[in-house]
Structure formats: structure tokens, C-alpha cells
Scaffold this active site. Structure first.
Site, PDB file in Angstrom:
ATOM      1  N   HIS A  42       0.859  -1.172  -0.051  1.00 37.42           N
ATOM      2  CA  HIS A  42       0.064  -0.075   0.084  1.00 37.42           C
ATOM      3  C   HIS A  42       0.950   1.185   0.041  1.00 37.42           C
ATOM      4  O   HIS A  42       2.061   1.259   0.185  1.00 37.42           O
ATOM      5  CB  HIS A  42      -0.961   0.095   1.257  1.00 37.42           C
ATOM      6  CG  HIS A  42      -0.005  -0.016   2.608  1.00 37.42           C
ATOM      7  ND1 HIS A  42       0.299  -1.201   2.965  1.00 37.42           N
ATOM      8  CD2 HIS A  42       0.172   0.986   3.209  1.00 37.42           C
ATOM      9  CE1 HIS A  42       0.993  -0.826   4.308  1.00 37.42           C
ATOM     10  NE2 HIS A  42       1.210   0.683   4.363  1.00 37.42           N
ATOM     11  N   HIS A 127       5.507   6.341  -1.029  1.00 35.70           N
ATOM     12  CA  HIS A 127       6.347   5.219  -1.139  1.00 35.70           C
ATOM     13  C   HIS A 127       5.697   3.861  -0.776  1.00 35.70           C
ATOM     14  O   HIS A 127       4.759   4.200  -0.268  1.00 35.70           O
ATOM     15  CB  HIS A 127       7.547   5.096  -0.362  1.00 35.70           C
ATOM     16  CG  HIS A 127       7.396   5.212   1.187  1.00 35.70           C
ATOM     17  ND1 HIS A 127       6.850   6.249   1.872  1.00 35.70           N
ATOM     18  CD2 HIS A 127       7.738   4.193   2.320  1.00 35.70           C
ATOM     19  CE1 HIS A 127       6.608   5.927   3.073  1.00 35.70           C
ATOM     20  NE2 HIS A 127       7.051   4.665   3.130  1.00 35.70           N
TER      21      HIS A 127
END
Length: 190
Positions: A42, A127
Site C-alpha cells: 500500500h 512510497h
């Protein structure tokens, strides 16, 4: 419950990244890293930490409003980097990063307005964590290998509130388990 707001990549993007990560795991020294599992991949927008059950409805209502105020946008996973002197290896995001940052800011504001203490505000860095290490590691071989990676572009359709179930401490190889507890379509009329 331990909660965070996130963008979840679609299954085909996860499969594409899994192929790249399989190659990374074949590099010398890869066994010294704790690799994250594709099921948990995620892009965190805002980390709320432990949230009282009574606060979840207010947080959910504010996240729904945040999602409604953001139109769907395009994103891809690309390249790589590290945080904390090699304690985290990640792949980055490419595409409409201003829209992603705005969604992250709104998710953070939703938490604050719901009464969650988020501590000091940090600049958002998109990220997706691929591996972690308890000690500093020279991640250059993996970051270099990720340099040429660009995943398929997809349209981000929703904001997701995720519950994190941490593994029992001291159990080697156990990964956190992530459970979506709320999903809100971007740009949807209320």
C-alpha cells in the site's frame, strides 16, 4: 485499533511489482532483509496509530469528505529508495503526485479534526515499502536494481482506511495483516 489511510494498488499492479521483487530477493544479501508480502502492499497517506473505536465513525465521515473532494488521478510505481540508513527499502510513485500529496494532506487533516494526535507534521513522501531491516543495511544493490522499474499506470479510484493487525512479537517471519475497514470513492457525490 491501529489504523492508517492508504491508496491500494490494483491486483495487476501488485502482480507486476511481485515479479520485480522476486528478482530483488535473488540478489546477494537479500535473506538479511524482511520482505513485505504483496497482500499488504500500500501507499500510506496518513498513519493514525491506535485509535479508540468511538473515534472511528468521526474519522470515517471526515475521510469520506476528503475522498469526495479529490478527483480520481493517475499513478504508477517507479524506481526505488531507502529510509533510515537502509532500514526500509521502497518503490516510489510517479504520475499525478500533487493530487496524491493533496489526498495525503486531507487524510492527515481528517485525523486531526477527528481528534487523533498525529504528532509533528512530516513532509509526505509517496512510497510502498518492500523490505525492512532492524539494522542499517547498504541497500544500494536493490535501489540500483529498482532504478529502471516503472509499473503500469492506473487510475486511483478510492481512499481506504486500513486496520493493521501486528504479529505476536518474537515470531520470526510473521507479517502484519491489513484489513480494509472503510473505502470511499474519489470524487463521488455525497
Amino acid at each position: 485499533m491501529r489504523l492508517f489511510a492508504a491508496v491500494l494498488p490494483p491486483e495487476d499492479v501488485v502482480r507486476e511489482l511481485a515479479v520485480e521483487v522476486a528478482a530483488l530477493r535473488g540478489l546477494p544479501g537479500a535473506g538479511g532483509l524482511r520482505w513485505t508480502e504483496p497482500a499488504g502492499w500500500h501507499l500510506t497517506l496518513a498513519f493514525y496509530g491506535e485509535v479508540d473505536d468511538a473515534t472511528v465513525p468521526a474519522l470515517s465521515a471526515r475521510l469520506e469528505r476528503a475522498a469526495q473532494r479529490n478527483a480520481p488521478f493517475e499513478l504508477a510505481l517507479r524506481g526505488g529508495g531507502q529510509f533510515g540508513h537502509g532500514r526500509a527499502l521502497w518503490t516510489g510513485a510517479h504520475g499525478d503526485l500533487p493530487a496524491l500529496r493533496l489526498l495525503a494532506e486531507r487524510a492527515e487533516a481528517a485525523g486531526r479534526k477527528a481528534g487523533i494526535d498525529l504528532g509533528e507534521h512530516r513532509r509526505y513522501k509517496a512510497h510502498l515499502t518492500l523490505a525492512r531491516s532492524r539494522a542499517a543495511v547498504d541497500t544500494r544493490p536493490w535501489v540500483d536494481a529498482l532504478a529502471g522499474f516503472t509499473g503500469r499506470t492506473w487510475t486511483v479510484p478510492e481512499l481506504t482506511l486500513v486496520r493493521s493487525h501486528l504479529p505476536a512479537s518474537g515470531v520470526p517471519g510473521r507479517q502484519p495483516r491489513y484489513e480494509p475497514v472503510g473505502r470511499w470513492a474519489l470524487g463521488a457525490a455525497g
